[in-house]
Design an enzyme around this catalytic site. Structure first.
Site, PDB file in Angstrom:
ATOM      1  CB  SER A   1      39.659  40.331  52.332  1.00  0.00           C
ATOM      2  OG  SER A   1      39.447  40.867  51.049  1.00  0.00           O
TER       3      SER A   1
ATOM      4  CG  ASP B   1      41.670  41.307  44.874  1.00  0.00           C
ATOM      5  OD1 ASP B   1      42.015  41.714  43.742  1.00  0.00           O
ATOM      6  OD2 ASP B   1      41.784  41.994  45.903  1.00  0.00           O
TER       7      ASP B   1
END
Length: 395
Positions: free
Chosen positions: A146, A204
């Site tokens: 994502s 991330d």
């Protein structure tokens, strides 16, 4: 507003060492994984914005005129506005999503819509665009899929709206943005991640933006300046797990056995720090012995993670299968299933790697041979990417 087709990619990530310990204030090392998400943005003049996500079978089209009528006043807060619940409810209506939309597919649409409106609102009129996103990363496997998506969307929209420079304006085949632009891409990507995950750590999206490796501890991130190229096998056991439940399990074990668990976490921290030191040495002057140290650190960390209670029979099987071929593996991420990584040192016989891959596939696992320490978000010319990717993107 740029009129040319843009092609952007961003990497996934794996945790090399420090998963779970990082929740308790210890160091984690996150590295960019050279399985990438690709986005192609094509300017249109049909008054539509379309988003095509072939991996999950979604294609959504919105009328620019309808989006133009939206009161985007709610986006006027500062430079990079954080999405509020009220804004997300409004966007769900526009996106035609149910109020209780929690599936990743729906949230991906929502994140795109949010970034499109927030980034493009400075244009005189919202642009007509056709966007396709295709990924080599399996979703929901703890590999930062994502974040790679949010980074690609932010980079493409900011470049198209000329909020950041176009790295290929001098006709190169692959390029990245200057540091200031990367900071801007990362800030926006983080907001996209907030739409999808609520309260992400920011690791991330940072790894996906800058690539290479990051050291993360108690909210502070720093880049590992030099990183040797490391080849790995990445294996997805395809066993679903709940990160929340696994984190809670470690916490309750820590409360129950503080004298046992605290030293385990301290040891994992020492493993992360030793790995960081060895990687620095390898980048400067690599010698074969350093790979043996990395393998030993992986074995030790895997046993520690089992002691924390986040192992799984599928991960034990992965470690046993690779050990039978003389290779060393550990889980990566939350554990309890999910993915594992296996170090492939230079000069390894091809037959050994193929045999290990075949054995892992025979267990019902998915397996990729890839590298870590990959480049961050990049702009490509169509000729600079491999045929399978070009075909998937319809280029």
């Amino acid at each position: 507003m740029l009129s040319e087709v843009l092609l952007v990619s961003a990497p996934g990530k794996v945790i090399l060492h420090g998963e779970h310990a990082v929740v308790h204030g210890k160091v984690a090392l996150a590295v960019a994984l050279n399985l990438r998400t690709f986005l192609v943005l094509r300017p249109q003049s049909n008054g539509k914005v379309s988003l095509n996500l072939p991996n999950v079978g979604i294609k959504q089209v919105w009328d620019v005129a309808t989006l133009q009528l939206l009161d985007t006043g709610f986006l006027e807060q500062g430079d990079v506005p954080a999405p509020t619940l009220e804004q997300l409810e409004k966007l769900k209506k526009v996106a035609g999503l149910p109020r209780d939309c929690v599936g990743n597919e729906g949230l991906s649409l929502l994140a795109f819509l949010y970034l499109y409106l927030a980034i493009c609102r400075k244009q005189r009129t919202l642009p007509s665009l056709d966007i396709m996103v295709w990924s080599e990363l399996p979703p929901g496997a703890g590999l930062g899929s994502s974040a790679a998506y949010s980074v690609c969307v932010a980079a493409a929209l900011l470049t198209a709206c000329e909020e950041v420079t176009n790295p290929l304006k001098d006709r190169g085949s692959i390029g990245s943005w200057p540091e200031e632009d990367l900071k801007s891409i990362n800030k926006w990507a983080y907001e996209g991640e907030r739409v999808i995950h609520g309260n992400p750590s920011g690791v991330d999206n940072s790894v996906s933006t800058w690539g290479g490796a990051l050291r993360y501890q108690q909210g502070k991130m720093s880049s590992l300046k030099r990183l040797p190229a490391l080849q790995i096998l990445l294996t997805n056991t395809k066993v679903p797990r709940s990160t929340k439940a696994l984190v809670a399990g470690v916490r309750s074990r820590l409360i129950k056995f503080p004298e046992i668990m605290a030293p385990l976490l301290t040891s994992i921290d020492a493993i992360s720090l030793e790995c960081e030191r060895v990687l620095g040495e390898m980048a400067a002057a690599p010698v074969p012995e350093q790979y043996l140290v990395l393998e030993e650190l992986m074995d030790m960390n895997q046993h520690h993670l089992n002691a924390l209670g986040v192992g799984h029979a599928s991960l034990d099987q992965l470690c046993q299968v690779t050990a039978a071929h003389g290779l060393h593996s550990k889980l990566t991420g939350a554990g309890g299933g999910g993915c594992g990584i296996t170090l492939l040192k230079p000069g390894l016989e091809r037959a050994k790697v193929e045999a290990a891959k075949q054995a892992l596939t025979g267990c019902g696992f998915d397996c990729w041979e890839t590298s870590i320490g990959a480049p961050g978000v990049s702009m490509h010319s169509a000729t600079s990417i491999e045929d399978p990717v070009r075909q998937a993107l319809g280029l």
